[in-house]
Design a protein around this motif. Structure first.
Motif, PDB file in Angstrom:
ATOM      1  N   LEU B  87       0.845  -1.199   0.000  1.00 35.62           N
ATOM      2  CA  LEU B  87       0.000   0.000   0.000  1.00 35.62           C
ATOM      3  C   LEU B  87       0.877   1.245   0.000  1.00 35.62           C
ATOM      4  CD1 LEU B  87      -2.826  -0.939   2.521  1.00 35.62           C
ATOM      5  CD2 LEU B  87      -2.867  -1.020   0.040  1.00 35.62           C
ATOM      6  N   ALA B  88       1.952   1.191   0.790  1.00 39.70           N
ATOM      7  CA  ALA B  88       2.854   2.347   0.847  1.00 39.70           C
ATOM      8  C   ALA B  88       3.481   2.564  -0.532  1.00 39.70           C
ATOM      9  CB  ALA B  88       3.941   2.096   1.890  1.00 39.70           C
ATOM     10  N   LYS B  89       3.927   1.449  -1.142  1.00 42.27           N
ATOM     11  CA  LYS B  89       4.572   1.554  -2.469  1.00 42.27           C
ATOM     12  C   LYS B  89       3.614   2.196  -3.463  1.00 42.27           C
ATOM     13  CE  LYS B  89       7.390  -2.592  -2.402  1.00 42.27           C
ATOM     14  NZ  LYS B  89       6.289  -3.447  -1.874  1.00 42.27           N
ATOM     15  N   GLU B  90       2.374   1.718  -3.489  1.00 42.46           N
ATOM     16  CA  GLU B  90       1.459   2.162  -4.552  1.00 42.46           C
ATOM     17  C   GLU B  90       0.513   3.245  -4.065  1.00 42.46           C
ATOM     18  OE1 GLU B  90      -0.354  -1.401  -5.991  1.00 42.46           O
ATOM     19  OE2 GLU B  90       1.581  -2.318  -6.475  1.00 42.46           O
ATOM     20  N   ASN B  91       0.860   3.869  -2.978  1.00 40.28           N
ATOM     21  CA  ASN B  91       0.003   4.906  -2.410  1.00 40.28           C
ATOM     22  C   ASN B  91      -0.398   5.906  -3.488  1.00 40.28           C
ATOM     23  OD1 ASN B  91      -1.350   6.293  -0.412  1.00 40.28           O
ATOM     24  ND2 ASN B  91       0.356   7.700  -0.122  1.00 40.28           N
ATOM     25  N   GLY B  92      -1.699   6.231  -3.555  1.00 44.28           N
ATOM     26  CA  GLY B  92      -2.148   7.266  -4.473  1.00 44.28           C
ATOM     27  C   GLY B  92      -2.473   6.755  -5.866  1.00 44.28           C
ATOM     28  N   GLY B 110     -11.715   6.022  -3.901  1.00 39.78           N
ATOM     29  CA  GLY B 110     -10.586   6.929  -4.111  1.00 39.78           C
ATOM     30  C   GLY B 110      -9.329   6.156  -4.470  1.00 39.78           C
ATOM     31  N   LYS B 111      -8.182   6.719  -4.167  1.00 40.85           N
ATOM     32  CA  LYS B 111      -6.899   6.098  -4.510  1.00 40.85           C
ATOM     33  C   LYS B 111      -6.481   5.119  -3.409  1.00 40.85           C
ATOM     34  CE  LYS B 111      -6.538   8.772  -8.116  1.00 40.85           C
ATOM     35  NZ  LYS B 111      -7.777   8.315  -8.806  1.00 40.85           N
ATOM     36  N   ILE B 112      -5.511   4.279  -3.770  1.00 43.72           N
ATOM     37  CA  ILE B 112      -4.927   3.395  -2.761  1.00 43.72           C
ATOM     38  C   ILE B 112      -4.329   4.251  -1.648  1.00 43.72           C
ATOM     39  CG2 ILE B 112      -2.986   1.847  -2.334  1.00 43.72           C
ATOM     40  CD1 ILE B 112      -3.602   0.477  -4.924  1.00 43.72           C
ATOM     41  N   LEU B 113      -4.586   3.853  -0.411  1.00 42.57           N
ATOM     42  CA  LEU B 113      -4.196   4.702   0.722  1.00 42.57           C
ATOM     43  C   LEU B 113      -3.319   3.903   1.672  1.00 42.57           C
ATOM     44  CD1 LEU B 113      -4.613   7.376   2.282  1.00 42.57           C
ATOM     45  CD2 LEU B 113      -6.590   6.319   3.363  1.00 42.57           C
ATOM     46  N   ASP B 427      -2.106  -8.909  -1.292  1.00 38.68           N
ATOM     47  CA  ASP B 427      -1.067  -7.912  -0.997  1.00 38.68           C
ATOM     48  C   ASP B 427      -1.639  -6.571  -0.579  1.00 38.68           C
ATOM     49  OD1 ASP B 427       0.521  -9.893  -1.679  1.00 38.68           O
ATOM     50  OD2 ASP B 427       1.325  -9.013  -3.540  1.00 38.68           O
ATOM     51  N   TYR B 428      -2.908  -6.364  -0.846  1.00 38.07           N
ATOM     52  CA  TYR B 428      -3.515  -5.090  -0.484  1.00 38.07           C
ATOM     53  C   TYR B 428      -4.353  -5.212   0.793  1.00 38.07           C
ATOM     54  CZ  TYR B 428      -2.208  -4.038  -5.272  1.00 38.07           C
ATOM     55  OH  TYR B 428      -1.502  -3.869  -6.432  1.00 38.07           O
ATOM     56  N   GLY B 429      -4.514  -6.449   1.266  1.00 38.30           N
ATOM     57  CA  GLY B 429      -5.373  -6.646   2.427  1.00 38.30           C
ATOM     58  C   GLY B 429      -6.830  -6.416   2.076  1.00 38.30           C
ATOM     59  N   TYR B 430      -7.138  -6.607   0.777  1.00 41.26           N
ATOM     60  CA  TYR B 430      -8.507  -6.328   0.322  1.00 41.26           C
ATOM     61  C   TYR B 430      -9.378  -7.569   0.383  1.00 41.26           C
ATOM     62  CZ  TYR B 430     -12.273  -4.585  -2.662  1.00 41.26           C
ATOM     63  OH  TYR B 430     -13.494  -4.204  -3.156  1.00 41.26           O
TER      64      TYR B 430
END
Lengths: 975, 481, 468
Positions: B87-92, B110-113, B427-430
């Motif tokens: 999430l940190a890597k792909e933030n936004g 919204g965007k990945i946070l 990987d996104y916890g989704y």
């Protein structure tokens, strides 16, 4: 073989014991019957222990064996042999398996946790030995009675028969005070007034009791009591629960409808019709006094389902809603648990998933809508007149102009479907007809405005002819009505409606979801408040593939409460669906609208006469008439949509619909069942008729059993809502059938039925039973005595109000807001609490908010309104004691009662006590009780700090005494 | 009948027996007095033919009580117990480009946070926990973490009903009701199923705690901080012994009534009922009387915190321990009303989650430690969960929407293998990708720990023998000792 | 009359209950002719020796009796046969051979009546024939009632093989110690016998699979082998027993009782470890994966209290304890173990209660005496509750003096001494409590050295003595 040998030796043994009669049954609590009856002895065993794996439902069936049909049970088994060989227990696999010792052989298998008792095994064996006769489930056999000449005593004789069989001794008749309290509470839910008591006790005439009963049958309180019974069945509530607990519009009007219906003794058949199809009846029922329409109010019970706030899966939400409607409908009217067939065929009853989805279609083609609350005959009359007037005007004009008339309605020509991405027309109202849309209520009449003259009211001068549009002010302003499109599948991205109006609404109803609002659904509802023509556009791309319909409404919803402002109106030209951008022009296919434009042009430049003096008068008349049509009060009910046949949802999963659709129909196992409904609408009328067909074995039985249940505290069939295979068997089969048949023969009159039962000796018996009755019939199935009953929540509260003489017995009207304690928190909590004493109204008038239920009511077992509850629990929890001990409401009433008491001038102490006793227990106190009262007062005297004012002192004492009286068991029990 | 007596509170008269077994008056009288309904009676045909009526656990229980810490609104898993570096890597970035995004309730994707909080590993097991829960982090070795809980409903109310009653629709019995129905309650002066109202009643209202179609005796009693902790518990008489006098009088009169009527179960037990009610009046206030607790204990829970919500929740947790000591079967704590609504952060995630976390973190850790040191954790199951998780992408800019397809929750105490981590999300916890645990599975596991076989505890309603777990539920064995 | 019946039985297609009732005396009566005819034949035989000549005149009566009783038996037998509950084929032979016996008996009667010497050889032949047929008939009768396998069920295998029956299975002696447990004979085979063999045996052989012997198991069925040593995934047998129950391939099929998780675990482990034909469990299970399960399955964990079956607890003691407000709960459905909890009792515990508990010591496995006015002396009594698994003494005034009495509690797994005065005494106690898993010592007089002492010697013991 072993079994065989055993038998031989048993017989031998008997022989050697010099035929000393010894048969297996002697080991059992109850001896085996001489002839084993399938329905009464065998089926219960099979249902309880076998049907889970060997029942009607093929999905879970083991070893391909079904024991719910004769054919199945006697069929050849996979492993060879037959489960049942009639007449030959020893060669019947069933007998072998139930007696087997090996854990992988014995039935039912150990892990099922079911186990057959020795008696049950013996019964099965004997039954097979006697030829394994199969019968249809008792409740599906049409009730028959052998009694040809029913007399006043029939009921009693049928009860006595059973008592004699069991050799039980009846208790004597209860004394008059007990009787009047019993009758008064059970018929009206209120204690008898001291006056009534005195009269009855004094009245020595033979028909004293009868007269007394009739008095209560005819009191308006009767309706209030029995309406409440009915409300348990239809999970009556005034809010939708779920997250925000939105109100249900005008729910209370349904409650009043019930009260009136029971008081007017509306035949049960009529009641059923009105509930299921009150909006579809050919001959509607109007109220005798007010002359307003009753029938339609019945349908409100459909609308009392839970309402979900912004469900993400809207189709599932519909499925759950409909499931609840089916559940309540089938339990209430047929005593069957049809909902069990949602995911698979019923595990026990012969109810198929197909049956379930047959009903599903009926519900799915039913639309929720606000309805006018007080619709009177004359309204409909004047509506007709107005249309008459308009037709007349149109014709007159066209005659004087001798242009061919535009009064008749040329259907707009068939639309030609061009390429798929071209916009689809959902509705076009620029011609005279409503293009197949459904016009509910009166507002939109049954044609468009096309060609209606616009007249200068003062001069009567014809200004012009109206162009075509569907208009809610066709007849005038402030008239209720809605215009609904047919169902269509959302296949384009946008839906546009060309409309104009004031304070009105366009709604897109997807999957019958009504609680339209943000988040998610906000855009599906659009406010129309602009008198210029405009395109109102909805982006429906998120819901492609769902079914929907467009609804045009004058006025609109405020937090899901429909309102119709006086000035509100709406007019629509057409509605279309399109994909990319709004089409440049929507071709008007009809001819007549062009003609109108030409005529208007000619009229404008004086080519046509505009002077029609008579128009002035006529328009005036129209205005007058339309005034009478305006309505301001509404309730939430249903109306017919367009027929939808539902597919079966595989394993109840709405995302797995079956290929073919199930025609709407009634339960196939019952008479008139399984035949597809033909109506263009929902088919609720056909549903009602099937239930009321004279061959239906349940409708009448279920209702008389409910009545019996309310009077005796237990139904003849104890499971009042389940007459299926898992239901309890009737304790008095003949009696049940006799009552059912009588009910039908005597015009389905509920009051008559109640009267019959209340006049029996069984009902009049005393509750005082000896210990040997206790042993022989502990739960009083055979009614050797009248059962001791605790009063229902409502009766307790109302009883207190009556005792304190503060009951406000006014009938009907909006509910009294719920009194909110700190313990009642959460979303949707009303801003203000209601009054502590509920304005001293009867409990039935207290608001029923799903998320804020009256604590006192729930504590005393008023069911939670989510499904049908024909029989209330009678629990016994400390919180009940705590309510009467410490609840401020009760204390307050004690106070009031004491105040009333000491205003009675010149009463002796004894008279005071008996004043209280009459109001609380409908009897005089005994000498002992008087002494107890005295002692109590003395004790208080010791405790209480002396008050200055002697009156206050006395008041205080009596208050404490009255409060204690409320706490006595005799107060909350019918003893 | 001898076996039968073994687990009732007092021997039953044959009459009562019959009553119970015929499901008649007696049953209900009995029910309410002892909070126990003879389970076998739900199949009442067995009754007289079968001597082996049985109440109580089906097999040796691990837990005797449950403390259910309900995290109202749905804690964000990726910000609490399920760290996702990606999430940190792909933030936004736009989530729709990465994976399929389900419909959400607010439909404002919204965007990945990335998570605003850092994770550290704790305990011998090295379980990663975010900065939100510094105190709970110190207990990880007693905790079994499930990262793969899923719900069926993305709306609060349905999800709450589902979590509490095993069914998404209103009106079903809540798990607490089921437990007390199955096991009864040891303490006769305090109800067996108590909800400690911390200030927020969850969406769906009190129906989350109702008895549904079970007898009313099994509904939760709401306990509130304050003068009158339970409705109508305080006598309104203006003098103490006045009420006793009245009850004395009432008792006399009732008994003379019995004299007239002969024995009637219903009335008999209604009378006994008054004695219970009277006892409750004294035992309930005693509960909330903390004076006998040491300073150290109070400190441990966070009574001295400067955050009023922490103090409030601390009191609730301490109360929970005291209830367990008094043999209350099922205790649920609802969330405190912090000034940022429930855990339901559709926006302003950082502020909201921090406020909520701060309110509950220390008290919960305190509770776990206190229970453990007293040896109570051995018999008490502590469950911490929300109704669903939250999305790894933003709603708007700084919030997260509901996410039923992945949620982190934990259990601790009786029969729980401390330091375990079960289940995995993508990987996104989704979404859950390994060892999904449904709400039904959770219920089955809780019941299992209480010694109940979730398939055997049934109640006949509407023609079906209904279970808390409907037709589902598998015990999550991997987290059990 | 019997003849007419025999000739045309359909006179009696629908036998009245009475006939069958009478018929059911057949099994009683048949023993008479057997007796008489045998006696007659023996008597007849003995008359070859002079010293028995005296009997001769009576022979005819003996044969007569034999004939009459035979006739009676035949008639009753016929009536019984009408109930039609018997294997028709056997019945046929039984019926007619019975009639033959009757005829022969009559003949013998007439022979013995007129003592003509010349008929001697035929005479002997007839007698032998009569007895032979009688025995044969009797045997058939036995088969009819007891089933054909009855007679030889326990016969030595040699005899069985003569009769063309499969050798009866060896009833291997019940295992008593795990060390001697054989993986196939004691674990796998019994499971097969209980759950599978009823369909997969020589006779039925469903799916052409036989699971009666190791060899057959390995041979597999119609779709090839069902067990792949060392490979659970591809082992059909394992797949089938672990499928969801509603699956078509699930075994055992047709709602027969599925394998328990324990049994599945055993099979799984067996296949995983190469499905050996024999070998000791303990040796195969070097890293102790299955040992516990196995010993539990074989009911060998004798030391565990819970595997004992205890009788119902004494009711009156329970009642009188409950009257004291003491909570007694049953702890499981399958057994009568109970817990006793004094925590909520509003009275002091006296020796009276403890005495009452004595009557329950067999069932009592959990005991909670926390916060009670318990004194050191009373622990002596508690020391006698040998089945205790959980004991809670927290918040009582007990000390080292008392806890010495607890060393008898061999089964104790959890001991709660929080908030008591115990201290060094523990060092003496703990070694005795071999099964102890948890001990709670917060707020006691125990000092760190003691704690270390305990922990050093008992690694797996959880000692809770602090809070922060």
């Amino acid at each position: 073989m072993y079994g065989q040998l055993k038998n031989i030796f048993t017989v031998l043994g008997c022989f050697l014991l010099l035929f000393s009669s010894c048969n297996n049954s002697s080991e059992f609590a109850e001896p085996l019957p001489n002839t084993v009856d399938f329905n009464f002895h065998i089926r219960p065993i099979l249902v309880q222990n076998c049907y889970l794996c060997h029942g009607p439902d093929p999905s879970g069936r083991k070893a391909d064996l079904r024991l719910d049909t004769y054919e199945g049970a006697t069929a050849l088994l996979k492993e060879g042999g037959h489960a049942i060989v009639p007449g030959k227990p020893s060669s019947s696999q069933l007998i072998y398996r139930i007696n087997s010792e090996e854990e992988d052989q014995v039935m039912p298998p150990p892990e099922s946790n079911y186990k057959l008792s020795e008696r049950e095994k013996a019964l099965l064996e004997k039954w097979i030995d006697q030829g394994a006769e199969w019968k249809e489930h008792w409740a599906f056999i049409k009730p028959k009675t052998t009694i040809t000449q029913p007399s006043f005593y029939t009921i009693d004789s049928l009860i006595d028969e059973r008592l004699d069989q069991k050799q039980l001794v009846k208790t004597p008749k209860a004394d008059k005070n007990t009787l009047i309290r019993r009758v008064s509470y059970l018929l009206t839910g209120l204690p008898p007034s001291p006056k009534a008591i005195r009269n009855f006790v004094a009245d020595t005439s033979l028909d004293a009791y009868e007269k007394m009963v009739d008095r209560y049958l005819n009191s308006p309180a009767f309706g209030e009591r029995w309406a409440r019974h009915w409300m348990d069945l239809v999970r009556y509530a005034e809010t939708k629960g779920h997250e925000f607990d939105y109100s249900i519009l005008g729910a209370w009007r349904y409650r009043d409808y019930l009260i009136r219906a029971f008081n007017d003794d509306v035949p049960y058949t009529q009641l059923v019709k009105e509930h299921l199809a009150g909006d579809l009846l050919d001959s509607v029922r109007y109220n005798r006094e007010s002359g307003t329409m009753e029938s339609q109010l019945g349908t409100a019970f459909f609308a009392m389902t839970e309402g979900t706030h912004s469900p993400v899966d809207i189709k599932k939400d519909e499925a759950d809603r409909i499931d609840n409607m089916i559940d309540v409908t089938s339990k209430t009217f047929q005593g069957l648990t049809v909902s069990c067939a949602r995911c698979h065929d019923h595990k026990f009853d012969p109810i198929l998933t197909a049956d379930y989805y047959g009903l599903y279609g009926v519900m799915e083609s039913t639309r929720f809508t606000p309805l006018v609350a007080q619709l009177s005959r004359d309204k409909e009359q004047s509506a007709k007149e107005i249309e008459e007037v308009q037709r007349y005007m149109r014709e007159m004009i066209s005659q004087t102009w001798n242009k061919e008339t535009i009064a008749q309605k040329p259907r707009s020509p068939e639309r030609k479907r061009s390429n798929p991405n071209a916009p689809t027309v959902i509705g076009d109202f620029r011609n005279t007809d409503l293009d197949g849309w459904k016009s509910n209520g009166m507002a939109f009449g049954n044609r468009t405005t096309l060609g209606n003259p616009i007249v200068n009211a003062s001069t009567g001068k014809l200004l012009q002819l109206e162009e075509g549009s569907a208009s809610s002010k066709l007849l005038g302003l402030g008239i209720f009505g809605s215009l609904q499109s047919q169902n269509f599948i959302l296949d384009k991205n946008y839906i546009a409606i060309r409309a104009r109006g004031v304070k009105s609404t366009i709604r897109l109803v997807i999957d019958n979801f009504q609680l339209i609002q943000n988040p998610i659904y906000g855009e599906l509802e659009m406010r129309v408040d602009n008198e210029k023509w405009q395109n109102y556009i909805i982006d429906v791309s998120p819901w492609k593939g769902h079914k929907a319909y467009v609804e045009i409404l004058p006025g609109g919803y405020q937090t899901h409460q429909y309102q119709l402002p006086a000035k509100a109106y709406i007019e629509v030209q057409y509605a279309i669906a399109y994909d990319s951008e709004f089409p440049s022009e929507v071709p008007d296919s009809g001819e007549s609208s062009k003609k109108i434009q030409q005529l208007n042009a000619q009229l404008k430049n004086g080519k046509l006469p505009a002077e029609f003096p008579e128009l002035q008068a006529i328009t005036e008349k129209k205005r007058q008439l339309s005034k009478s049509l305006t309505s301001t009060s509404f309730f939430y009910g249903v109306t017919d949509g367009f027929a939808i046949n539902s597919p079966v949802f595989i394993r109840g999963n709405h995302e797995e619909p079956s290929q073919e659709r199930v025609p709407r129909s009634f339960l196939s196992t019952l008479p008139k069942g399984g035949r597809p409904f033909s109506s263009m609408g929902s088919g609720r009328m056909e549903l009602a008729n099937s239930m009321l067909s004279e061959d239906n074995p349940l409708t009448s039985r279920v209702m008389v059993n409910r009545i019996w249940n309310h009077l005796f505290g237990r139904g003849i069939v104890e499971t009042v809502d389940n007459f299926g295979l898992q239901g309890k068997l009737p304790s008095h089969p003949q009696l049940l059938d006799h009552l059912a048949v009588t009910f039908q023969n005597e015009g389905w009159s509920i009051k008559k039925m109640i009267r019959k039962i209340v006049l029996t000796d069984a009902f009049k018996r005393s509750t005082l039973r000896g210990s040997e009755l206790m042993e022989e019939d502990p739960t009083n199935i055979y009614l050797a005595s009248f059962p001791v009953r605790r009063l229902e929540a409502e009766a307790i509260r109302d009883g207190i109000l009556v005792a304190s003489e503060s009951l406000n017995d006014s009938l009907y009207g909006p509910p009294v807001a719920t009194y909110l304690t700190d313990f009642m928190q959460g979303r949707g909590r009303p801003k203000n609490s209601g009054p502590l004493d509920g304005n001293a109204r009867r409990s039935i008038y207290l608001e029923v908010r799903r998320n804020f239920l009256e604590p006192m009511m729930t504590t005393f077992d008023r069911p939670i309104p989510f499904s049908t509850f024909g029989k209330r629990d009678v629990t016994n929890v400390p919180s009940q004691s705590l309510v009467i001990m410490n609840d401020p409401f009760v204390a307050r009433q004690a106070q009031l009662m004491a105040e009333k008491l000491i205003t009675q001038i010149g009463l002796s102490f004894e008279e005071k006590v008996s004043w209280i006793y009459l109001r609380s227990f409908a009897r005089e106190p005994t000498a002992e009780e008087l002494n107890k009262a005295k002692e109590f007062m003395v004790k208080l005297n010791k405790l209480e700090p002396k008050k200055a004012n002697k009156n206050d002192q006395e008041l205080e004492f009596w208050k404490q005494y009255c409060h204690s009286i409320f706490n006595l068991k005799e107060f909350i029990y019918l003893v | 009948m001898s076996k039968y007596h073994n687990f009732t509170q007092r021997p039953l008269s044959r009459r009562e027996m019959l009553g119970i077994c015929k499901g008649g008056f007696g049953a209900l009288a009995f029910t309410s007095l002892f909070g126990v309904l003879p389970i076998a009676c739900s199949r009442s045909k067995k009754l007289l033919s079968e001597p082996d009526l049985y109440l109580g656990p089906h097999y040796l229980p691990k837990a005797k009580n449950v403390i259910f810490l309900y995290m109202d609104g749905g804690v964000s898993q990726v910000d609490s117990f399920d760290p996702k570096p990606r999430l940190a890597k792909e933030n936004g970035e736009d989530p729709r480009k990465k994976f399929k995004v389900d419909a959400t309730q607010f439909d404002n994707v919204g965007k990945i946070l990335k998570s605003p909080w850092d994770f550290k590993q704790y305990g011998e097991c090295g379980m990663p926990v975010s900065e939100l829960f510094p105190h709970i982090a110190t207990c990880v070795d007693d905790i079994a973490l499930i990262r793969s809980l899923t719900s069926k409903f993305p709306e609060h109310t349905n999800a709450n009903y589902f979590l509490h009653t095993g069914s998404g629709i209103q009106g079903r019995p809540s798990m607490g009701s089921w437990m007390t129905y199955g096991l009864g309650s040891d303490n006769k002066n305090i109800p067996g199923y108590v909800v400690l109202d911390g200030g927020l009643i969850p969406p769906g209202g009190l129906d989350n705690f109702k008895n549904g179609f079970l007898p009313a005796s099994y509904q939760a009693s709401i306990l509130k901080a304050g003068a009158e902790p339970v409705a109508n518990i305080t006598p309104k008489e203006h003098m103490p012994n006045l009420q006793e006098e009245k009850l004395q009088f009432i008792k006399q009169m009732d008994h003379s009534l019995m004299g007239k009527m002969g024995e009637v179960d219903a009335v008999e037990s209604a009378i006994t009922n008054y004695e219970l009610a009277y006892k409750m009046q004294s035992s309930i206030p005693e509960l909330t009387e903390f004076s006998e607790e040491t300073k150290a204990t109070k400190k441990l829970y966070g009574f001295d915190s400067n955050d009023p919500h922490t103090r409030g929740y601390a009191a609730q947790c301490l109360l929970a321990r005291r209830l367990v000591e008094r043999g209350v079967r099922f205790i649920e704590l609802t969330c405190p009303k912090v000034d940022a609504d429930r855990w339901d952060q559709h926006n302003n995630l950082k502020d909201g989650h921090e406020k909520n976390a701060h309110a509950v973190d220390q008290p919960i850790a305190g509770l776990l430690k206190d229970l453990k040191s007293r040896g109570m954790l051995e018999e008490t199951l502590v469950v911490w969960t929300g109704e669903f998780g939250r999305t790894p992408f933003a709603q708007g800019t700084d919030g997260r929407d509901h996410n039923p397809s992945a949620c982190s929750m934990w259990l601790a105490g009786a029969g729980i293998k401390g330091g375990t981590i079960f289940g995995r999300t993508d990987d996104y916890g989704y979404r859950v990708i390994e060892n999904e645990v449904s709400i039904h599975d959770l219920h089955a596991t809780i019941m299992h720990l209480l010694g109940i076989n979730h398939e055997l505890l049934t109640f006949r309603f509407g023609g079906r023998d209904i279970r808390l777990t409907d037709v589902h539920g598998h015990i999550v064995k991997d987290i059990l000792t | 009359m019997e003849l007419t019946l025999l000739i045309n039985p359909n006179l009696l297609d629908d036998p009245s209950d009475f006939m069958i009732f009478v018929g059911r005396f057949h099994p009683l009566i048949v023993h008479l002719p057997i007796g008489f005819l045998l006696l007659a034949s023996i008597a007849h035989f003995t008359t070859r020796w002079p010293k028995f000549y005296a009997i001769k005149p009576f022979l005819k009566y003996l044969w007569g009796l034999g004939a009459i009783s035979t006739a009676l038996a035949v008639v009753l037998g016929y009536l019984l046969s009408l109930s039609g509950d018997y294997n028709d084929n056997t019945l046929f032979w039984h019926k007619w051979s019975g009639v033959v016996v009757l005829v022969l008996a009559l003949i013998c009667y007439f022979i013995s009546k007129k003592q003509s010497e010349n008929t001697k050889p035929t005479q002997w032949f007839l007698i032998a024939l009569a007895i032979g047929t009688m025995i044969y008939t009797g045997h058939l009768g036995g088969n009819l009632t007891h089933g054909s396998t009855y007679l030889l069920e326990y016969a030595p295998n040699s005899v069985r093989s003569l009769a063309g029956l499969s050798p009866k299975k060896e009833t291997i002696p019940k295992i008593t110690v795990l060390d001697s447990a054989d993986v196939y004979l004691d674990l796998v085979a019994p499971i097969m016998d209980r759950k599978c063999v009823s369909c997969h045996n020589k006779e039925k052989k469903k799916g052409d699979l036989e699971l009666t012997t190791y060899a057959n198991m390995m041979r597999g069925g119609e779709n090839g082998e069902v067990i792949v040593p060392g490979d659970i995934e591809t082992s059909e047998l394992f797949r089938r027993i672990t499928l969801p129950e509603n699956h078509d391939d699930f075994m055992p099929s047709e709602g027969k009782r599925p394998l328990t998780t324990q049994e599945i675990a055993l099979i799984e482990w067996w296949i995983a470890s190469g499905a050996p034909a024999n070998g000791f469990v303990l040796e195969l299970d070097s890293q102790k994966i299955i040992t516990e399960t196995a010993s539990n399955y074989l009911g060998l964990d004798k030391h565990a209290v819970l595997s004992k079956k205890v009788p119902p607890a004494n009711q009156s003691s329970i009642d009188s304890l409950r009257d004291q407000g003491i909570i007694i709960n049953r702890l499981m459905k399958s057994n009568y173990f109970i817990e006793a909890n004094f925590k909520l009792s509003e009275r002091l515990i006296t020796d009276k209660e403890l005495a009452l508990l004595q009557n329950l010591k067999e069932q009592l496995i959990w005991l909670d005496l926390s916060n009670s006015e318990l004194e050191d002396e009373s622990l002596q009594k508690i020391g006698q509750f040998e089945h205790l698994i959980k004991l809670n003494l927290s918040g009582t005034a007990i000390s080292d003096k008392g806890i010495v009495h607890l060393k008898t509690l061999k089964h104790l797994e959890s001991l709660n001494l929080y908030d008591t005065d115990v201290s060094d005494g523990l060092l003496k106690l703990i070694p005795h409590l071999t099964r102890l898993k948890k001990i709670y010592l917060w707020q006691t007089k125990v000092n760190d050295s003691v704690i270390e002492g305990i922990q050093s010697e008992r690694k797996n013991l959880l000692v809770v003595y602090g809070r922060e």
